[in-house]
Design a protein around this motif. Sequence first.
Motif, PDB file in Angstrom:
ATOM      1  N   ASP A 144      14.711  14.348 193.732  1.00 21.57           N
ATOM      2  CA  ASP A 144      14.259  15.651 193.896  1.00 21.57           C
ATOM      3  C   ASP A 144      12.944  15.831 193.191  1.00 21.57           C
ATOM      4  O   ASP A 144      12.728  15.464 192.218  1.00 21.57           O
ATOM      5  CB  ASP A 144      15.667  16.586 193.285  1.00 21.57           C
ATOM      6  N   PRO A 145      12.096  16.722 193.773  1.00 19.20           N
ATOM      7  CA  PRO A 145      10.694  17.006 193.445  1.00 19.20           C
ATOM      8  C   PRO A 145      10.884  17.351 191.844  1.00 19.20           C
ATOM      9  O   PRO A 145      10.031  17.102 190.988  1.00 19.20           O
ATOM     10  CB  PRO A 145      10.113  18.044 194.188  1.00 19.20           C
TER      11      PRO A 145
ATOM     12  N   SER B 284      10.428   7.596 195.294  1.00 20.73           N
ATOM     13  CA  SER B 284      10.426   8.937 195.647  1.00 20.73           C
ATOM     14  C   SER B 284      10.742   9.356 196.981  1.00 20.73           C
ATOM     15  O   SER B 284      11.460  10.387 197.201  1.00 20.73           O
ATOM     16  CB  SER B 284       9.019   9.607 195.422  1.00 20.73           C
ATOM     17  N   ASP B 285      10.495   8.590 198.064  1.00 21.60           N
ATOM     18  CA  ASP B 285      10.798   8.746 199.416  1.00 21.60           C
ATOM     19  C   ASP B 285      11.298   7.605 200.120  1.00 21.60           C
ATOM     20  O   ASP B 285      11.076   6.406 199.590  1.00 21.60           O
ATOM     21  CB  ASP B 285       9.952   9.676 200.163  1.00 21.60           C
TER      22      ASP B 285
ATOM     23  N   TRP C  82      13.721  12.996 200.507  1.00 20.66           N
ATOM     24  CA  TRP C  82      13.554  12.836 199.113  1.00 20.66           C
ATOM     25  C   TRP C  82      14.390  11.940 198.444  1.00 20.66           C
ATOM     26  O   TRP C  82      15.711  12.281 198.426  1.00 20.66           O
ATOM     27  CB  TRP C  82      13.559  14.145 198.432  1.00 20.66           C
TER      28      TRP C  82
ATOM     29  N   THR D 257       5.240   6.093 197.418  1.00 20.58           N
ATOM     30  CA  THR D 257       4.964   7.375 198.010  1.00 20.58           C
ATOM     31  C   THR D 257       4.452   6.852 199.255  1.00 20.58           C
ATOM     32  O   THR D 257       3.438   6.377 199.497  1.00 20.58           O
ATOM     33  CB  THR D 257       3.997   8.073 197.286  1.00 20.58           C
TER      34      THR D 257
ATOM     35  N   ARG E 218       8.821  11.322 203.121  1.00 23.06           N
ATOM     36  CA  ARG E 218       8.809  12.590 203.081  1.00 23.06           C
ATOM     37  C   ARG E 218       7.229  13.222 203.885  1.00 23.06           C
ATOM     38  O   ARG E 218       6.393  12.919 202.824  1.00 23.06           O
ATOM     39  CB  ARG E 218       9.044  13.289 201.876  1.00 23.06           C
TER      40      ARG E 218
ATOM     41  N   GLU F  61       3.706  14.378 201.485  1.00 23.23           N
ATOM     42  CA  GLU F  61       4.436  15.274 200.486  1.00 23.23           C
ATOM     43  C   GLU F  61       4.900  14.728 199.453  1.00 23.23           C
ATOM     44  O   GLU F  61       4.594  15.354 198.165  1.00 23.23           O
ATOM     45  CB  GLU F  61       5.660  16.197 201.001  1.00 23.23           C
ATOM     46  N   ALA F  62       5.474  13.435 199.414  1.00 23.46           N
ATOM     47  CA  ALA F  62       5.919  12.655 198.373  1.00 23.46           C
ATOM     48  C   ALA F  62       4.611  12.111 197.558  1.00 23.46           C
ATOM     49  O   ALA F  62       4.877  12.321 196.402  1.00 23.46           O
ATOM     50  CB  ALA F  62       6.614  11.206 198.788  1.00 23.46           C
TER      51      ALA F  62
END
Length: 537
Positions: free
Chosen positions: A325-326, A297-298, A322, A347, A307, A351-352
């Motif tokens: 994209d979320p 994810s990041d 990122w 992660t 992230r 945020e991630a």
Amino acid sequence: MTPLVLTGCRIHTMDARRTVATAIAIADGQVLAVGPADHVLAVSPAGAQREDLAGATIVPGLIDAHNHLLATGRALAQVQLFDCRSIGEIVERVAGRVRELPPGTWVLGRGWDESLLAERRHPTRHDLDPVSPNHPVLLERVWNKLVCNSRALAIAGVSRDTPDPSARIAYAGSFERDGDGNPTGLFRDRAKALIRDHVPSQTHDGELASVELACRAYNAVGLTTVCEPGLYPDEIRTFHHAARTARLTVRTELMMAAWGWGGAEEEADLPYRLGQVGFETGFGDSLLRLGGIKILSDGGIGDRTARVSEPYLDEPSNHGTWVVDPDDLRRFVRFAHDHGWAIDTHTCGDEAQAVTVAAYAAAQEASPKPWLRHRVHHAYFPTDQSLALMAHHRIPAVVSNPFLALLGESFVSSIGEERARRAMPMRTYLARGVPLAGSSDSNVSDYNPWFGMYAACTRRTELGRVLDAAEALTAAEALVMYTSGGAYAIGREHDLGSLEPGKLADLVVLEEDPLAITVEELRTVRPARTMLGGRWV
């Protein structure tokens, strides 16, 4: 297989009651009985072989819940740089390998970390060129960067005229240039492919040899199960052939590669391709199973690409990257969940982790499948909301505890000591009721689980800095992470993680009791023997 009874030992069964036994009987690859010697002998089959272990300690076979076994096998044959503390040491090791190989042969290595080098910078082609004029050199950092020499740049056709990778591709990466615009040899993120793609691939036999080499190394430190994340079809085929030819002596959960690995076009096609597989998590046998899907994810903290909600030191506009994209991440989590696949998501930033955990929770609430152990690995900085959701939905935190020792200084360099102290809050996870498992993410860090336990218990970096002693674990808690905790995280608590009747006979014989020594001594533990399914490996 002749039934076996082991007596004269102290057995940490790691069952729910943390029972300590003195004998164990094994038959047909499973635990038949465990407990006091008189009871175990009374229920053992006639003709069982008996062995007195003369005071040794037994623990269940150890589980690494996020470990790149195949890549580690490849790396074990390469130049090892993890303990280098200067660029001069790196150059010396490259020079040694150059002397061993014919001109034109690639010199590959792994493990440098600029935060631990005396020069406090990354190496460049100018450092490597004097000792390798006729050999292309590629040296992977511990994570997310590589450095190469001028010969490698020439083979790859990379020069001052080469454009950076397209910004249209998420996580495209870049390569560093000097003041005149010439490449220094440092490549980041996906830009690494500009060099990597020119390294000759291993043959199928070479890949099998890498699996076998890693298995021997892992069994020697007591590892009997790993979750292997981010595999492509040809790599999965390698594991299948290794199992069929008796080379695989580590139980392996295969996680298919998904978002964050290929180019944009490949990733757009992923739902269609993965939707046609037809299998679900758990397909296979006790040695080799389909574990699910791995997502990236990041990025990472040390290279300032994770992230994060707070910016990196001296970079007020840098909140990391990122990889996915979320919104795409949320959709893909639901897709994988609905198709019956457990998900293991990288992660590192808060945020991630928050987005990923919320996506897991939403999927489970919409379509409850508690047997799917969606989990987050690394799991450095949980928010309060993430902790609450992880506890409620039993979402495991698969922490990379050796990183605290080996990469902790790079965390401090990137986000400052105050924030770095909060990384991987293992005590907080336990206090909040979050399932916890240990991992190495080898070949990024040391695969030795005893070093991992030491790191979880001391939280001390290689330079001696302690990252919040209040978050340290006891030796008993660290052992749980690599046994019953690891089994739960990968959905194998029914047959792995503890020594109980009916479970697989995976165990480790130790000359010392790891719960009766200092936490400093954990890193020196060396198993005497390791058993997989009733067979010494």
